[in-house]
Design an enzyme around this catalytic site. Sequence first.
Site, short mmCIF file in Angstrom:
data_model
loop_
_atom_site.label_atom_id
_atom_site.label_comp_id
_atom_site.label_asym_id
_atom_site.label_seq_id
_atom_site.Cartn_x
_atom_site.Cartn_y
_atom_site.Cartn_z
N PRO A 2 -67.76 -10.50 33.78
CA PRO A 2 -67.90 -9.66 33.34
C PRO A 2 -66.34 -8.78 33.34
CG PRO A 2 -69.85 -9.02 33.77
CD PRO A 2 -69.23 -10.02 34.68
N GLU A 3 -65.18 -8.36 32.83
CA GLU A 3 -64.21 -8.28 33.09
C GLU A 3 -63.65 -6.78 32.07
OE1 GLU A 3 -60.48 -11.17 32.63
OE2 GLU A 3 -61.93 -13.26 32.87
#
Length: 270
Positions: A2-3
């Site tokens: 996840p960014e």
Amino acid sequence: MPELPEVETVKNELAPNIVGRTVRKVNLLWEGIVRKPAAAEFRSRLKGRKITGLGRRGKYLLAGLDNGEWLILHMKMSGSLLVRPATSELPRFTRAVLHLDDGSGIFFCDPRKFGRMWLVGDKDSVVGELGPEPLEQEFTPAVLTLLLDKRKAPLKALLCDQHVVAGIGNLYADEALFLAKIHPLRLGGSLTPAELKRLHRAILEVLLKGIKNKGASIENYVRPDGTPGGAHLEFMVPRKAGNPCIRCGTSVERITVRGRGTYFCPECQV
Ligand SMILES: [Zn+2]
């Protein structure tokens, strides 16, 4: 992993469920998920605390507590945070459950076990070294210029370096470089003022679009209600070598930059 757009989406969708709630019980199915303090102390200190707010810094989620402390979470490679009734059957790979006073639970699931939680008085002891937030006003083309000035590392690596800019990772770095038409192996210090402006605008654009589309579900990422995001459906760079560039039709190439699979168009990224 996840960014920024994925963590921002989780923050936005988790906040209405947890802000104002009190932690009734902490169930650690895998104690290694707690980085600080020791698991037993984490459990006892978090119990009874009210969550007063939820924020994001880079890829970290920061929950403010009513005693001034911070519960910090990082989903790392494969973590997800699901909200459902605390009595639900445990989702696969559940490592921790926070039971809240309305009967709901926050399930921290993580097949690869890289995700972590901290309970600290000083949040900067965890997030203090991060670079600027790219979506804050402080992040201007001039700031990006200073961050990349004289840097001799490839741009792809610099954009993914959390000390340079917070929150960008593999996917959005590739998207931003594609949109800015800049080759991922160009060195940080080699950009012209026009390229720096283009890269700055591209970073903002791809992150905002990622948030609007609720994050990219290419690997394990799901939203707190268990549904996937849609950002990957609008990615510009095909994440498969040989597929055509949407701008010029040239076959997209895959290279590895500091261990990260990197996709780019050899024709229009220079
Ligand atoms: Zn192209």
